[in-house]
Design a protein around this motif. Sequence first.
Motif, PDB file in Angstrom:
ATOM      1  N   MET A   1       0.850  -1.181   0.000  1.00  0.00           N
ATOM      2  CA  MET A   1       0.000   0.000   0.000  1.00  0.00           C
ATOM      3  C   MET A   1       0.892   1.240   0.000  1.00  0.00           C
ATOM      4  O   MET A   1       1.835   1.333   0.774  1.00  0.00           O
ATOM      5  N   PRO A   2       0.538   2.251  -0.856  1.00  0.00           N
ATOM      6  CA  PRO A   2       1.354   3.463  -0.924  1.00  0.00           C
ATOM      7  C   PRO A   2       1.262   4.268   0.373  1.00  0.00           C
ATOM      8  O   PRO A   2       0.258   4.228   1.077  1.00  0.00           O
ATOM      9  N   LYS A   3       2.312   4.991   0.652  1.00  0.00           N
ATOM     10  CA  LYS A   3       2.398   5.788   1.871  1.00  0.00           C
ATOM     11  C   LYS A   3       1.972   7.231   1.556  1.00  0.00           C
ATOM     12  O   LYS A   3       2.395   7.808   0.549  1.00  0.00           O
ATOM     13  N   PRO A   4       1.123   7.853   2.413  1.00  0.00           N
ATOM     14  CA  PRO A   4       0.717   9.247   2.173  1.00  0.00           C
ATOM     15  C   PRO A   4       1.921  10.180   2.175  1.00  0.00           C
ATOM     16  O   PRO A   4       2.823  10.040   2.995  1.00  0.00           O
ATOM     17  N   GLU A   5       1.927  11.099   1.248  1.00  0.00           N
ATOM     18  CA  GLU A   5       2.988  12.095   1.177  1.00  0.00           C
ATOM     19  C   GLU A   5       2.401  13.453   0.812  1.00  0.00           C
ATOM     20  O   GLU A   5       1.228  13.550   0.452  1.00  0.00           O
ATOM     21  N   SER A   6       3.211  14.470   0.885  1.00  0.00           N
ATOM     22  CA  SER A   6       2.776  15.825   0.603  1.00  0.00           C
ATOM     23  C   SER A   6       3.107  16.187  -0.842  1.00  0.00           C
ATOM     24  O   SER A   6       4.230  15.972  -1.304  1.00  0.00           O
ATOM     25  N   PHE A   7       2.110  16.733  -1.570  1.00  0.00           N
ATOM     26  CA  PHE A   7       2.291  17.117  -2.972  1.00  0.00           C
ATOM     27  C   PHE A   7       2.025  18.611  -3.120  1.00  0.00           C
ATOM     28  O   PHE A   7       1.091  19.149  -2.507  1.00  0.00           O
ATOM     29  N   PRO A   8       2.845  19.302  -3.937  1.00  0.00           N
ATOM     30  CA  PRO A   8       2.592  20.730  -4.174  1.00  0.00           C
ATOM     31  C   PRO A   8       1.304  20.898  -4.999  1.00  0.00           C
ATOM     32  O   PRO A   8       1.135  20.260  -6.034  1.00  0.00           O
ATOM     33  N   ILE A   9       0.418  21.758  -4.527  1.00  0.00           N
ATOM     34  CA  ILE A   9      -0.881  21.949  -5.193  1.00  0.00           C
ATOM     35  C   ILE A   9      -0.712  22.477  -6.608  1.00  0.00           C
ATOM     36  O   ILE A   9      -1.435  22.064  -7.513  1.00  0.00           O
ATOM     37  N   ASP A  10       0.260  23.359  -6.824  1.00  0.00           N
ATOM     38  CA  ASP A  10       0.425  23.927  -8.160  1.00  0.00           C
ATOM     39  C   ASP A  10       0.991  22.936  -9.183  1.00  0.00           C
ATOM     40  O   ASP A  10       0.998  23.222 -10.379  1.00  0.00           O
ATOM     41  N   LYS A  11       1.430  21.767  -8.739  1.00  0.00           N
ATOM     42  CA  LYS A  11       1.942  20.733  -9.654  1.00  0.00           C
ATOM     43  C   LYS A  11       0.878  19.677  -9.974  1.00  0.00           C
ATOM     44  O   LYS A  11       1.148  18.712 -10.669  1.00  0.00           O
ATOM     45  N   ILE A  12      -0.333  19.851  -9.430  1.00  0.00           N
ATOM     46  CA  ILE A  12      -1.396  18.864  -9.660  1.00  0.00           C
ATOM     47  C   ILE A  12      -2.344  19.399 -10.730  1.00  0.00           C
ATOM     48  O   ILE A  12      -2.879  20.498 -10.616  1.00  0.00           O
ATOM     49  N   TYR A  13      -2.529  18.595 -11.764  1.00  0.00           N
ATOM     50  CA  TYR A  13      -3.431  18.936 -12.863  1.00  0.00           C
ATOM     51  C   TYR A  13      -4.785  18.252 -12.629  1.00  0.00           C
ATOM     52  O   TYR A  13      -4.835  17.070 -12.314  1.00  0.00           O
ATOM     53  N   VAL A  14      -5.859  19.028 -12.784  1.00  0.00           N
ATOM     54  CA  VAL A  14      -7.208  18.475 -12.645  1.00  0.00           C
ATOM     55  C   VAL A  14      -7.806  18.372 -14.046  1.00  0.00           C
ATOM     56  O   VAL A  14      -7.962  19.387 -14.727  1.00  0.00           O
ATOM     57  N   PRO A  15      -8.135  17.150 -14.495  1.00  0.00           N
ATOM     58  CA  PRO A  15      -8.741  16.999 -15.826  1.00  0.00           C
ATOM     59  C   PRO A  15     -10.050  17.787 -15.934  1.00  0.00           C
ATOM     60  O   PRO A  15     -10.810  17.886 -14.966  1.00  0.00           O
ATOM     61  N   VAL A  16     -10.287  18.345 -17.106  1.00  0.00           N
ATOM     62  CA  VAL A  16     -11.476  19.163 -17.350  1.00  0.00           C
ATOM     63  C   VAL A  16     -12.749  18.373 -17.055  1.00  0.00           C
ATOM     64  O   VAL A  16     -13.706  18.898 -16.495  1.00  0.00           O
ATOM     65  N   LYS A  17     -12.736  17.108 -17.402  1.00  0.00           N
ATOM     66  CA  LYS A  17     -13.901  16.252 -17.183  1.00  0.00           C
ATOM     67  C   LYS A  17     -14.244  16.165 -15.689  1.00  0.00           C
ATOM     68  O   LYS A  17     -15.405  16.124 -15.305  1.00  0.00           O
ATOM     69  N   ARG A  18     -13.218  16.150 -14.852  1.00  0.00           N
ATOM     70  CA  ARG A  18     -13.442  16.088 -13.404  1.00  0.00           C
ATOM     71  C   ARG A  18     -13.962  17.426 -12.874  1.00  0.00           C
ATOM     72  O   ARG A  18     -14.769  17.460 -11.962  1.00  0.00           O
ATOM     73  N   LYS A  19     -13.477  18.536 -13.442  1.00  0.00           N
ATOM     74  CA  LYS A  19     -13.883  19.860 -12.975  1.00  0.00           C
ATOM     75  C   LYS A  19     -15.390  20.075 -13.144  1.00  0.00           C
ATOM     76  O   LYS A  19     -15.990  20.832 -12.404  1.00  0.00           O
ATOM     77  N   LYS A  20     -16.003  19.403 -14.097  1.00  0.00           N
ATOM     78  CA  LYS A  20     -17.441  19.553 -14.340  1.00  0.00           C
ATOM     79  C   LYS A  20     -18.269  19.045 -13.166  1.00  0.00           C
ATOM     80  O   LYS A  20     -19.397  19.465 -12.969  1.00  0.00           O
ATOM     81  N   ALA A  21     -17.715  18.132 -12.380  1.00  0.00           N
ATOM     82  CA  ALA A  21     -18.446  17.545 -11.252  1.00  0.00           C
ATOM     83  C   ALA A  21     -18.284  18.353  -9.963  1.00  0.00           C
ATOM     84  O   ALA A  21     -18.769  17.942  -8.923  1.00  0.00           O
ATOM     85  N   LEU A  22     -17.618  19.497 -10.026  1.00  0.00           N
ATOM     86  CA  LEU A  22     -17.335  20.303  -8.836  1.00  0.00           C
ATOM     87  C   LEU A  22     -18.611  20.920  -8.272  1.00  0.00           C
ATOM     88  O   LEU A  22     -19.408  21.507  -8.989  1.00  0.00           O
ATOM     89  N   LYS A  23     -18.788  20.761  -6.943  1.00  0.00           N
ATOM     90  CA  LYS A  23     -19.939  21.336  -6.232  1.00  0.00           C
ATOM     91  C   LYS A  23     -19.400  22.322  -5.208  1.00  0.00           C
ATOM     92  O   LYS A  23     -18.829  21.922  -4.188  1.00  0.00           O
ATOM     93  N   PRO A  24     -19.554  23.632  -5.453  1.00  0.00           N
ATOM     94  CA  PRO A  24     -18.987  24.654  -4.558  1.00  0.00           C
ATOM     95  C   PRO A  24     -19.439  24.541  -3.105  1.00  0.00           C
ATOM     96  O   PRO A  24     -18.648  24.778  -2.197  1.00  0.00           O
ATOM     97  N   GLU A  25     -20.697  24.167  -2.865  1.00  0.00           N
ATOM     98  CA  GLU A  25     -21.169  24.062  -1.475  1.00  0.00           C
ATOM     99  C   GLU A  25     -20.453  22.936  -0.734  1.00  0.00           C
ATOM    100  O   GLU A  25     -20.157  23.047   0.455  1.00  0.00           O
ATOM    101  N   LEU A  26     -20.116  21.852  -1.433  1.00  0.00           N
ATOM    102  CA  LEU A  26     -19.381  20.746  -0.826  1.00  0.00           C
ATOM    103  C   LEU A  26     -17.934  21.162  -0.536  1.00  0.00           C
ATOM    104  O   LEU A  26     -17.379  20.811   0.498  1.00  0.00           O
TER     105      LEU A  26
END
Length: 175
Positions: A1-26
């Motif tokens: 099992m992979p170990k949790p680590e810290s990732f820089p937010i600005d290096k993470i790409y969010v696919p456009v398809k995933r962004k469509k499911a974003l719910k601001p209230e959540l």
Amino acid sequence: MPKPESFPIDKIYVPVKRKKALKPELVQEIAESILAIGQQAPILVRSDEDRFVLVEGLHRFEACKALGEETIIGLLVPAETAHPKTLLSDTAEAEAERDKMARLKKLRLEKEAADHLAAASKAATAPDARELRQRPQTAVRNKAIPGQSNRGAAEARPKTLSEWITQQKGSGGRY
């Protein structure tokens, strides 16, 4: 099992398809939770050359980003395991979306049928509605004028002032 680590937010790409499911209230709710107790569940990312691609945890990612965090806790998953899971969830999401659209179409058709039936029923009872509207008017016309006896219903209504005065004198009314 992979170990949790810290990732820089600005290096993470969010696919456009995933962004469509974003719910601001959540995102807002998760941000408040992160402020209160911290990030409890790591996001899932996969490596893609010089960046990371978000696999799971869009709302947690956006909440940390909104809070101004520079890093986020996540698990690095291999591309081979990330893709089948994504395809499986996309297929399940597509199936759920098709079911939802089918239910909405059925509800829309039922509503249209009910509206059509109500309009047809209203059209069929329209003459009855005119009759009902006319009845109270005739009932009001036949009511006795204050100061008159009940025989006023049988008598004709006076057309002029002099007829009314004569009628009042005859019934003992005061003018």
